[in-house]
Design an enzyme around this catalytic site. Structure first.
Site, PDB file in Angstrom:
ATOM      1  N   GLU A  47      -5.965 -10.960  -1.065  1.00 21.88           N
ATOM      2  CA  GLU A  47      -6.707 -10.763   0.191  1.00 21.88           C
ATOM      3  C   GLU A  47      -8.206 -10.710  -0.064  1.00 21.88           C
ATOM      4  O   GLU A  47      -8.932  -9.918   0.554  1.00 21.88           O
ATOM      5  CB  GLU A  47      -6.267  -9.458   0.887  1.00 21.88           C
ATOM      6  CG  GLU A  47      -4.781  -9.337   1.078  1.00 21.88           C
ATOM      7  CD  GLU A  47      -4.363  -8.121   1.897  1.00 21.88           C
ATOM      8  OE1 GLU A  47      -5.227  -7.455   2.507  1.00 21.88           O
ATOM      9  OE2 GLU A  47      -3.151  -7.820   1.930  1.00 21.88           O
ATOM     10  N   ASN A  67       2.070  -5.103  -3.179  1.00 20.30           N
ATOM     11  CA  ASN A  67       0.690  -5.478  -2.867  1.00 20.30           C
ATOM     12  C   ASN A  67      -0.139  -4.227  -2.544  1.00 20.30           C
ATOM     13  O   ASN A  67       0.331  -3.328  -1.831  1.00 20.30           O
ATOM     14  CB  ASN A  67       0.742  -6.396  -1.626  1.00 20.30           C
ATOM     15  CG  ASN A  67      -0.569  -7.086  -1.323  1.00 20.30           C
ATOM     16  OD1 ASN A  67      -1.147  -7.732  -2.190  1.00 20.30           O
ATOM     17  ND2 ASN A  67      -1.049  -6.957  -0.091  1.00 20.30           N
ATOM     18  N   ASP A  76     -12.007 -10.674  -0.068  1.00 19.85           N
ATOM     19  CA  ASP A  76     -13.249 -10.916   0.671  1.00 19.85           C
ATOM     20  C   ASP A  76     -14.337 -10.055   0.060  1.00 19.85           C
ATOM     21  O   ASP A  76     -14.054  -9.041  -0.589  1.00 19.85           O
ATOM     22  CB  ASP A  76     -13.121 -10.734   2.193  1.00 19.85           C
ATOM     23  CG  ASP A  76     -12.426  -9.461   2.642  1.00 19.85           C
ATOM     24  OD1 ASP A  76     -12.497  -8.452   1.919  1.00 19.85           O
ATOM     25  OD2 ASP A  76     -11.834  -9.477   3.736  1.00 19.85           O
ATOM     26  N   HIS A 118     -10.352  -6.548  -1.557  1.00 23.35           N
ATOM     27  CA  HIS A 118     -11.368  -6.409  -0.504  1.00 23.35           C
ATOM     28  C   HIS A 118     -12.523  -5.649  -1.145  1.00 23.35           C
ATOM     29  O   HIS A 118     -12.395  -4.453  -1.400  1.00 23.35           O
ATOM     30  CB  HIS A 118     -10.829  -5.595   0.672  1.00 23.35           C
ATOM     31  CG  HIS A 118      -9.688  -6.256   1.380  1.00 23.35           C
ATOM     32  ND1 HIS A 118      -9.862  -7.366   2.159  1.00 23.35           N
ATOM     33  CD2 HIS A 118      -8.363  -5.964   1.434  1.00 23.35           C
ATOM     34  CE1 HIS A 118      -8.690  -7.738   2.665  1.00 23.35           C
ATOM     35  NE2 HIS A 118      -7.767  -6.906   2.237  1.00 23.35           N
ATOM     36  N   GLU A 121       0.797  -1.236   0.000  1.00 21.24           N
ATOM     37  CA  GLU A 121       0.000   0.000   0.000  1.00 21.24           C
ATOM     38  C   GLU A 121       0.827   1.284   0.000  1.00 21.24           C
ATOM     39  O   GLU A 121       0.549   2.207   0.759  1.00 21.24           O
ATOM     40  CB  GLU A 121      -0.963  -0.001   1.208  1.00 21.24           C
ATOM     41  CG  GLU A 121      -1.860  -1.224   1.215  1.00 21.24           C
ATOM     42  CD  GLU A 121      -2.804  -1.280   2.426  1.00 21.24           C
ATOM     43  OE1 GLU A 121      -2.696  -0.418   3.311  1.00 21.24           O
ATOM     44  OE2 GLU A 121      -3.635  -2.197   2.469  1.00 21.24           O
TER      45      GLU A 121
HETATM   46  C1  XIL Z   1      -5.835  -6.489   8.650  1.00 20.53           C
HETATM   47  C2  XIL Z   1      -5.987  -7.698   9.540  1.00 20.53           C
HETATM   48  O1  XIL Z   1      -6.840  -8.609   8.917  1.00 20.53           O
HETATM   49  C3  XIL Z   1      -6.526  -7.290  10.890  1.00 20.53           C
HETATM   50  O2  XIL Z   1      -6.550  -8.395  11.769  1.00 20.53           O
HETATM   51  C4  XIL Z   1      -5.660  -6.178  11.473  1.00 20.53           C
HETATM   52  O3  XIL Z   1      -6.207  -5.746  12.694  1.00 20.53           O
HETATM   53  C5  XIL Z   1      -5.558  -5.030  10.505  1.00 20.53           C
HETATM   54  O4  XIL Z   1      -5.066  -5.491   9.270  1.00 20.53           O
HETATM   55  N1  XIL Z   1      -4.917  -4.787   3.898  1.00 20.53           N
HETATM   56  C6  XIL Z   1      -3.830  -5.494   4.312  1.00 20.53           C
HETATM   57  C7  XIL Z   1      -3.930  -6.352   5.515  1.00 20.53           C
HETATM   58  O5  XIL Z   1      -2.808  -5.515   3.628  1.00 20.53           O
HETATM   59  O6  XIL Z   1      -2.705  -6.438   6.195  1.00 20.53           O
HETATM   60  C8  XIL Z   1      -5.020  -5.900   6.454  1.00 20.53           C
HETATM   61  O7  XIL Z   1      -5.153  -6.880   7.471  1.00 20.53           O
HETATM   62  C9  XIL Z   1      -6.312  -5.707   5.695  1.00 20.53           C
HETATM   63  C10 XIL Z   1      -6.150  -4.661   4.623  1.00 20.53           C
END
Ligand code: XIL
Length: 552
Positions: free
Chosen positions: A470, A404, A472, A440, A363
């Protein structure tokens, strides 16, 4: 009330000729509270291993606060369902003068730690006994009381009983104060937890749940820990993915891996790649300048190897979840360069040959396509990105190294900027092998499949791999048949794009069960984002993924 009663009994016992009778009465008074079945000692419940910030050491719960307060609350159970009087007794240890409390929570937070919460803390605070009540409207306690206790040692029994509408507090068996119940338990539920001030440690040796004798039925212990997951018939996701030359995976929460057999069972059964969700982030893995903590990451890597899975390491350089010593340090450029070099070298070398892919930088680009303002950019300058890739490559030349990011899956200003950046890195000979698209997404607003496809293609033209890292798909409110079907479609579309592209090597979800997902904590009102429900039953999205994998 109880103290008054015992005083009366004491007076009565001094009256001539009444001794025998009184003794019997005193015994029956003591017997009025009994521990309920299963509530003799809740510290023994294996699910505490699932609660963040709680360590189970020799059967005791140890809660150690670092730089900030930690307030683990066991929202999943065991919790109490109470329809009458109840008691909670904890034997705790804390250094004299420390500030730490046991927590009885009627409503767990909705959003920020204090929002909507109904929470009662009974604890030790700079040599006194303290009681605080939060009513969910503000971060300040709505009620605070301090009581002097006659003796406070480093091992103390803290006890609260609800008797009718009154909360009565005891320390080492002596009543210290009482409070009219301000409505801590509106749903007749009592969630258990602790609260520990920065730098302090609380050990809970024993946690007993009590009811009035003869009224044990008024206090039930609810245990929602799933024991066995349902096993769907048909092929596993990982078997199907293998036939398509794709890795399919999930991010892993090490607590759940340790304490819920169902979690480990489904993970090992369905997936063949795992990502360390939090375990290898800078703060968790490197909490003090001179100290690393590899316990969680080791557990994940060991599990993966035992189950024939690959591991994605997440993440070496980010602006979130950095330790305070790093964020608040006053660094010269050279010093911070050295901190980053040492960190990356230590972490990547430790898992050389065992972690197949790293999210080296996470990020780094903001929504406008500019480099995000982070400590790394401010102190080191834009070169921190290539430095990180080079050091990671030196530490493990075989690992695949990724940039990423989120909200860059389709075509946008941000994904354009990423494309330009990675092209530039490649031109400079920086060892970067791929781009991770987090994915996400909200069920009603997914990226267009053709845009994701175009994005994958242009990255492929640079010779880069892509992984969905990641995924969801969050749903607002209670899921319905319709939203679950939409969710399945979104998952299926993205998997399909990945399968059609020549350069998409892994499809990874951010967790796999709605029981352990970051979504409800970070997107207020949203949830149900994964492919297994809270009981580990497969959702429609699971079936769709299987169908899409099988179609090939
Ligand atoms: C999130 C985790 O899932 C949580 O448990 C934590 O509190 C905060 O981070 N993008 C990312 C991840 O790259 O590392 C993040 O993970 C979600 C968003």
């Amino acid at each position: 009330m109880l103290a008054l009663l015992s005083l009366c009994l004491l007076l009565v016992s001094c009256m001539p000729g009444r001794g025998v009778e009184t003794k019997a009465a005193a015994v029956s008074e003591a017997e009025r509270w009994v521990s309920v079945e299963g509530g003799e000692d809740l510290t023994r419940h294996p699910s505490w291993q699932c609660v963040e910030s709680v360590q189970v050491v020799d059967g005791r719960l140890v809660i150690e606060a670092g730089d900030g307060y930690v307030t683990p609350i066991h929202g999943d159970g065991p919790y109490l369902q109470v329809s009458g009087d109840f008691g909670l007794a904890a034997t705790v240890q804390a250094a004299t003068g420390d500030t730490a409390a046991i927590v009885a929570c009627g409503v767990t937070p909705q959003g920020q730690w204090w929002q909507g919460v109904k929470r009662l803390d009974l604890g030790l605070e700079t040599g006194q006994v303290s009681v605080h009540f939060w009513d969910g409207k503000s971060p300040e306690p709505a009620i605070s009381r301090f009581y002097a206790a006659r003796r406070l040692s480093d091992r103390t029994q803290l006890e609260v009983r609800r008797i009718d509408d009154t909360l009565v507090f005891y320390v080492d068996g002596q009543e210290v104060g009482r409070l009219e119940d301000p409505g801590v338990f509106p749903d007749d539920k009592v969630y258990l937890g602790a609260n520990v001030a920065p730098g302090n440690t609380l050990t809970i040796e024993r946690l007993t749940v009590q009811a009035r004798s003869g009224q044990e039925g008024e206090v039930q212990i609810v245990d929602n820990t799933p024991k066995d997951a349902p096993v769907p018939s048909g092929s596993r996701l990982r078997e199907l993915a293998k036939t398509r030359d794709l890795r399919i995976g999930a991010a892993v929460a090490p607590g759940a891996l340790r304490c819920e057999p169902a979690y480990a069972g489904v993970l090992g059964r369905e997936f063949d790649i795992v990502t360390t969700e939090n375990a290898l982030k800078f703060g968790p893995v490197h909490p003090e300048r001179e100290r690393y903590d590899f316990q969680d990451a080791d557990a994940i890597v060991d599990f993966a190897e035992a189950n024939g899975m690959l591991v994605r390491g997440h993440t070496l350089v980010w602006h979130n979840q950095n330790p305070k010593w790093l964020e608040e340090g006053e660094w010269t450029r050279d010093e911070l360069v050295e901190v980053l070099r040492e960190h990356i070298t230590t972490v990547v070398s430790r898992y050389r040959g065992r972690i197949a892919a790293w999210d080296v930088v996470n990020e780094a680009i903001d929504e406008d396509g500019e480099l995000r303002d982070t400590i790394w950019l401010r102190v080191i300058g834009p070169e921190y990105i290539e430095m990180a890739f080079r050091w990671a490559h030196e530490a493990d030349p075989d690992a695949h190294l990724f940039y990423n990011d989120y909200a860059c899956e389709g075509l946008s200003c941000k994904s354009n900027a990423i494309h330009v950046m990675v092209q530039d890195l490649l031109e400079q000979g920086v060892p970067i092998h791929g781009v991770g698209l987090q994915m996400h997404v909200a069920v009603n607003d997914p990226p267009r499949p053709q845009d994701v496809q175009a994005n994958l293609e242009r990255l492929g033209e640079l010779g880069l791999q892509v992984q969905i890292t990641e995924m969801d798909v969050r749903i607002r409110g209670e899921p319905t048949e319709r939203t679950l079907a939409q969710q399945a479609e979104v998952y299926g579309d993205v998997l399909d794009v990945c399968l059609q592209a020549g350069n998409c090597s892994a499809f990874v979800l951010w967790g796999f069960t709605d029981r352990h997902s970051w979504v409800p904590d970070f997107f207020s009102g949203w949830g149900s984002a994964l492919i297994f429900d809270e009981s580990y039953a497969p959702k429609p999205a699971y079936d769709t993924l299987r169908e899409v994998l099988a179609e090939g």
